[in-house]
Structure formats: structure tokens, C-alpha cells
Design a protein around this motif. Structure first.
Motif, PDB file in Angstrom:
ATOM      1  N   LYS A 291      11.743 -28.090   5.753  1.00 62.13           N
ATOM      2  CA  LYS A 291      10.849 -26.882   5.634  1.00 62.13           C
ATOM      3  C   LYS A 291       9.580 -27.133   4.591  1.00 62.13           C
ATOM      4  O   LYS A 291       8.322 -26.608   4.906  1.00 62.13           O
ATOM      5  N   GLU A 292       9.735 -28.141   3.852  1.00 67.50           N
ATOM      6  CA  GLU A 292       8.644 -28.411   3.091  1.00 67.50           C
ATOM      7  C   GLU A 292       7.244 -28.985   3.871  1.00 67.50           C
ATOM      8  O   GLU A 292       6.374 -28.949   3.479  1.00 67.50           O
ATOM      9  N   GLU A 293       7.995 -29.840   4.849  1.00 67.87           N
ATOM     10  CA  GLU A 293       6.920 -30.629   5.392  1.00 67.87           C
ATOM     11  C   GLU A 293       6.145 -29.671   6.698  1.00 67.87           C
ATOM     12  O   GLU A 293       5.207 -29.749   6.959  1.00 67.87           O
TER      13      GLU A 293
ATOM     14  N   PHE B   9       0.971 -35.189  16.074  1.00 67.28           N
ATOM     15  CA  PHE B   9       1.752 -34.119  16.601  1.00 67.28           C
ATOM     16  C   PHE B   9       1.653 -32.862  15.614  1.00 67.28           C
ATOM     17  O   PHE B   9       1.341 -31.875  15.997  1.00 67.28           O
ATOM     18  N   LYS B  10       1.661 -33.375  14.235  1.00 64.23           N
ATOM     19  CA  LYS B  10       1.861 -32.172  13.313  1.00 64.23           C
ATOM     20  C   LYS B  10       0.692 -31.317  12.806  1.00 64.23           C
ATOM     21  O   LYS B  10       0.566 -30.420  12.888  1.00 64.23           O
ATOM     22  N   LYS B  11      -0.716 -32.387  13.009  1.00 64.70           N
ATOM     23  CA  LYS B  11      -1.917 -31.743  12.741  1.00 64.70           C
ATOM     24  C   LYS B  11      -2.205 -30.830  13.945  1.00 64.70           C
ATOM     25  O   LYS B  11      -3.234 -29.922  13.673  1.00 64.70           O
TER      26      LYS B  11
ATOM     27  N   VAL C  54       2.108 -28.549   7.063  1.00 64.63           N
ATOM     28  CA  VAL C  54       1.645 -28.539   8.436  1.00 64.63           C
ATOM     29  C   VAL C  54       0.655 -27.301   8.584  1.00 64.63           C
ATOM     30  O   VAL C  54      -0.418 -27.391   8.810  1.00 64.63           O
ATOM     31  N   PHE C  55       1.090 -26.292   8.121  1.00 74.11           N
ATOM     32  CA  PHE C  55       0.371 -24.978   7.976  1.00 74.11           C
ATOM     33  C   PHE C  55      -0.685 -24.738   6.980  1.00 74.11           C
ATOM     34  O   PHE C  55      -1.416 -23.804   7.044  1.00 74.11           O
ATOM     35  N   GLU C  56      -0.655 -25.907   6.113  1.00 74.17           N
ATOM     36  CA  GLU C  56      -2.045 -25.944   5.081  1.00 74.17           C
ATOM     37  C   GLU C  56      -2.903 -26.886   5.580  1.00 74.17           C
ATOM     38  O   GLU C  56      -4.065 -26.870   5.003  1.00 74.17           O
ATOM     39  N   TYR C  57      -2.867 -27.634   6.580  1.00 72.83           N
ATOM     40  CA  TYR C  57      -3.940 -28.632   7.088  1.00 72.83           C
ATOM     41  C   TYR C  57      -5.172 -27.769   7.086  1.00 72.83           C
ATOM     42  O   TYR C  57      -6.205 -28.439   6.722  1.00 72.83           O
ATOM     43  N   TRP C  58      -5.307 -26.900   7.859  1.00 75.73           N
ATOM     44  CA  TRP C  58      -6.405 -26.212   8.328  1.00 75.73           C
ATOM     45  C   TRP C  58      -7.392 -26.016   7.131  1.00 75.73           C
ATOM     46  O   TRP C  58      -8.700 -25.891   7.171  1.00 75.73           O
ATOM     47  N   LYS C  59      -6.768 -25.745   5.917  1.00 75.99           N
ATOM     48  CA  LYS C  59      -7.715 -25.486   4.593  1.00 75.99           C
ATOM     49  C   LYS C  59      -7.997 -26.776   4.124  1.00 75.99           C
ATOM     50  O   LYS C  59      -9.220 -26.427   3.154  1.00 75.99           O
TER      51      LYS C  59
ATOM     52  N   SER D 147       6.017 -19.919  18.338  1.00 71.05           N
ATOM     53  CA  SER D 147       6.477 -21.172  19.173  1.00 71.05           C
ATOM     54  C   SER D 147       6.254 -22.239  18.357  1.00 71.05           C
ATOM     55  O   SER D 147       7.007 -23.320  18.098  1.00 71.05           O
ATOM     56  N   TYR D 148       5.097 -22.491  17.339  1.00 66.73           N
ATOM     57  CA  TYR D 148       4.749 -23.556  16.627  1.00 66.73           C
ATOM     58  C   TYR D 148       5.673 -23.584  15.504  1.00 66.73           C
ATOM     59  O   TYR D 148       6.204 -24.741  15.033  1.00 66.73           O
ATOM     60  N   SER D 149       6.009 -22.474  14.786  1.00 71.19           N
ATOM     61  CA  SER D 149       7.112 -22.565  13.444  1.00 71.19           C
ATOM     62  C   SER D 149       8.497 -23.084  14.181  1.00 71.19           C
ATOM     63  O   SER D 149       9.201 -23.733  13.843  1.00 71.19           O
ATOM     64  N   TYR D 150       8.652 -22.475  15.422  1.00 73.35           N
ATOM     65  CA  TYR D 150      10.187 -22.942  16.090  1.00 73.35           C
ATOM     66  C   TYR D 150       9.911 -24.506  16.476  1.00 73.35           C
ATOM     67  O   TYR D 150      11.175 -24.988  15.989  1.00 73.35           O
ATOM     68  N   VAL D 151       9.061 -24.839  16.927  1.00 74.14           N
ATOM     69  CA  VAL D 151       8.917 -26.396  17.115  1.00 74.14           C
ATOM     70  C   VAL D 151       8.948 -27.098  15.894  1.00 74.14           C
ATOM     71  O   VAL D 151       9.876 -28.142  15.581  1.00 74.14           O
ATOM     72  N   LEU D 152       8.320 -26.921  14.887  1.00 74.23           N
ATOM     73  CA  LEU D 152       8.323 -27.481  13.429  1.00 74.23           C
ATOM     74  C   LEU D 152       9.687 -27.518  12.788  1.00 74.23           C
ATOM     75  O   LEU D 152      10.163 -28.321  12.277  1.00 74.23           O
ATOM     76  N   SER D 153      10.238 -26.154  12.770  1.00 74.49           N
ATOM     77  CA  SER D 153      11.552 -26.055  12.279  1.00 74.49           C
ATOM     78  C   SER D 153      12.722 -26.946  12.866  1.00 74.49           C
ATOM     79  O   SER D 153      13.549 -27.131  12.325  1.00 74.49           O
TER      80      SER D 153
END
Length: 345
Positions: free
Chosen positions: A135-137, A77-79, A141-146, A124-130
Motif C-alpha cells: 500500500k505504501e508503494e 511500470f509504476k510511473k 505511485v499516485f504522487e509521482y505526477w506532483k 483498474s490502475y489501483s487494482y493492478v498496483l494493489s
């Protein structure tokens, strides 16, 4: 190689209806009753009719359910959310860059709406995750792609195609960038979408899946827009309508599909109940054939003519869910079976 000219802000000597899709003349004044392409205004109306914002979707039920997901479901889900955030971020920038070179003001208007919708998708992705994780998690998630090597390889395939156009804008690199665009919007999203639809058919994370369905509807219109631009480019510029460019379409979708399959096995594997890797592979090849065909290319995977994942709740007709969208924002998914699923996306 011919240059690609940036559109003038205005031109008092040019007609309102452009003389060419690129490198033409246009006053740059938009009059919807005086445009060249008969499909432009209906598509504009469809894009506006799809308007939505993430805030309309109540995430309360998903908040309760998220902790009940399996560890593999949570990770996927997160990735996948992290992946979608990357794709829509890049897509927002690309669409704005591409619109600079479109002479026709109606197409610029469509691209402006498209860019706005990509921003909404990203939000919407930020909205879902928040709504679901601290916040730390969310930041992780937004760093996975790196850092995820499989994801990075897949994303770089698209990003390099876009970058080649950005660094050397010519009619040829513009045409190639549209192929990468349709790969991004018409193929790279779809294994991720299947994960969310699979949760929905199990009555899990229905609010998130509803949002994904809205995004899915938008992306179908975006694909239609870029496929139309691609065909108009070939029609107006016969020098681009070559066997080599047709083969480029087929080859690009072949490579993209293999990367998507590799990513699907990496992120889902056989760990997610309800998703078979064999069916996912067939589904991705089917979608690659479908999208290549929309750009006039031969199917990269002959024989894959139908969607094997018939339970997927998506729509070929982007208006199919409009009454549902306006009448009940928190749509409830019924169980979807092979009998009442869709053969086509």
C-alpha cells in the motif's frame, strides 16, 4: 464572445431531438428513435459492448512476474501507471463538465457512459498496483505526477487547456478543450501503452497488458465521440470553422507530441529492451498526425504516415477483440512480429 449555456434539466416547449449541439433547444428527454445524429446510437451500442471490469482479470501470473522485471522496467511500470491514473482522473472531471453544455440528450448519454468508463479505467490502475506492490508503494505511485518535473510539464499542458474552458466556458474554449481531450486520449496514453505491449510480446505482465488493451479499445471510441462532436460544432457554428482554429489543432498536436517525446525519453530512454527511442519518436509523430487529421488539421509532422512500431498489439477496429474478451478473460498474447503486426492503430 458568445456565452455557452448550461443545458436545462427539462423544457416542455422544446423538441426531444435537439435543435443544436450547443446553445440549442431540447426537452432533455432521451428517445433513441428520435435523435439528430445518426452516429450516436451505433456508438452507444459499441461503448456498451466493450463493458468490462478489472475484477475479471486474474493478476496471479503478473504477481509472480513483477519481481522478475528489471529495475528499469519496474520503475517505468509504476510511473506510467501513475501517469495514466492522473490522465483518467482529469478526464473524468472534464467529460462531466463538458456534458453540461451539450444540448443534445443522446450526446449527454454518450458522455455519461464515457465518464463511467474513465472511472473504471482509473480503478483498474489501483487494482493492478494493489495486486503487485504494498500500500505504501501504491500511494507513492499516485504522487509521482506532483513531483516529476517532466511529467508535470506534460500534464499541465492538458490541464491548463481544460481549466481555461472550465473558468470561461464559451463555444471557442469548448472547441479548444476538445482538441486537448483528443490529445489526452489519443496521444498522451500511447507511449505508455507501447511499454505494456512491449512487455506482453515478451510474455511479461500479460494480465496488465490485457487490461491496457481493454482501456485502449475504450479510448478509441472516446476519440471517435469527441472528433464527431468537434466536426458537428464546426458544421453548426461556421464562425468557429476558421483557419486559425485549424492551425490551433496542428500547433497543439505539435507541442503535445514534443512533450510526449520528452516524457518517453525520460521514462523509457534506451533502458527498456525492445523499445527503440528512434522508433518511439516516429510513432508519437505518426499518432500526432493521425489525431490532428481526425479533427481536420494539417499534419504537424509531414512525412510520418505509418506506424513504425508494427509489433504493437492494438486495434483500429475496436470490435476486433470482442470474442477474445468474452470467451477468455485471461487472454494469452502470442509473440508479435513485424510480419503479423498492425500498421495502423
Amino acid at each position: 464572445m458568445q456565452d455557452l449555456n448550461v443545458r436545462n434539466i427539462y423544457d416542455t416547449t422544446a423538441p426531444n431531438a435537439s435543435t443544436g449541439i450547443i446553445n440549442g433547444e431540447s426537452s432533455n428527454v432521451l428517445n433513441w428513435d428520435d435523435v439528430r445524429f445518426s452516429w450516436a446510437y451505433p456508438l452507444y451500442k459499441h461503448m456498451l459492448a466493450n463493458f468490462w471490469t478489472p475484477f475479471e482479470i486474474n493478476m496471479a501470473s503478473d504477481q509472480k512476474q513483477f519481481d522478475q522485471l528489471s529495475d528499469d522496467e519496474k520503475e517505468a511500470f509504476k510511473k506510467i501507471i501513475g501517469l495514466l491514473a492522473f490522465l483518467d482522473s482529469v478526464q473524468t472531471d472534464y467529460s462531466l463538465r463538458a456534458s453540461q453544455y451539450l444540448t443534445d440528450s443522446s450526446l449527454v448519454a454518450l458522455m455519461t457512459v464515457l465518464s463511467f468508463q474513465e472511472v473504471v479505467h482509473n480503478q483498474s490502475y489501483s487494482y493492478v498496483l494493489s495486486s503487485l506492490v504494498p500500500k505504501e508503494e501504491q500511494d507513492e505511485v499516485f504522487e509521482y505526477w506532483k513531483t516529476d518535473e517532466v511529467l508535470l510539464e506534460r500534464n499541465e499542458f492538458i490541464a491548463k487547456g481544460y481549466q481555461a474552458f472550465a473558468e470561461n466556458p464559451t463555444p471557442q474554449t469548448f472547441l479548444e478543450s476538445i482538441v486537448y481531450d483528443v490529445i489526452l486520449e489519443g496521444l498522451n496514453f500511447y507511449s505508455g501503452f507501447s511499454f505494456f505491449y512491449n512487455l506482453a510480446r515478451q510474455q511479461k505482465m500479460v494480465s496488465t497488458s490485457t487490461m491496457i488493451n481493454y482501456i485502449n479499445r475504450d479510448e478509441q471510441l472516446h476519440i471517435r465521440l469527441f472528433a464527431n462532436i468537434f466536426q458537428e460544432l464546426l458544421r453548426e457554428n461556421p464562425s468557429l470553422d476558421t483557419a486559425e482554429n485549424r492551425q490551433f489543432v496542428t500547433d497543439a498536436f505539435h507541442e503535445a507530441a514534443l512533450l510526449e517525446i520528452k516524457w518517453g525519453h525520460h521514462i523509457l530512454g534506451d533502458r527498456i529492451e525492445g523499445i527503440s527511442m528512434e522508433e518511439l519518436d516516429q510513432y508519437i509523430k505518426f499518432m500526432a498526425n493521425k489525431r490532428a487529421g481526425q479533427l481536420g488539421g494539417e499534419p504537424p509532422f509531414p512525412g510520418y504516415r505509418s506506424n513504425p512500431m508494427k509489433w504493437i498489439k492494438a486495434y483500429e477496429d475496436v470490435n476486433a477483440a470482442k470474442s477474445d474478451f468474452f470467451e477468455q478473460k485471461s487472454r494469452q498474447y502470442a509473440k508479435v512480429t513485424d510480419a503479423n503486426g498492425f500498421d495502423e492503430l
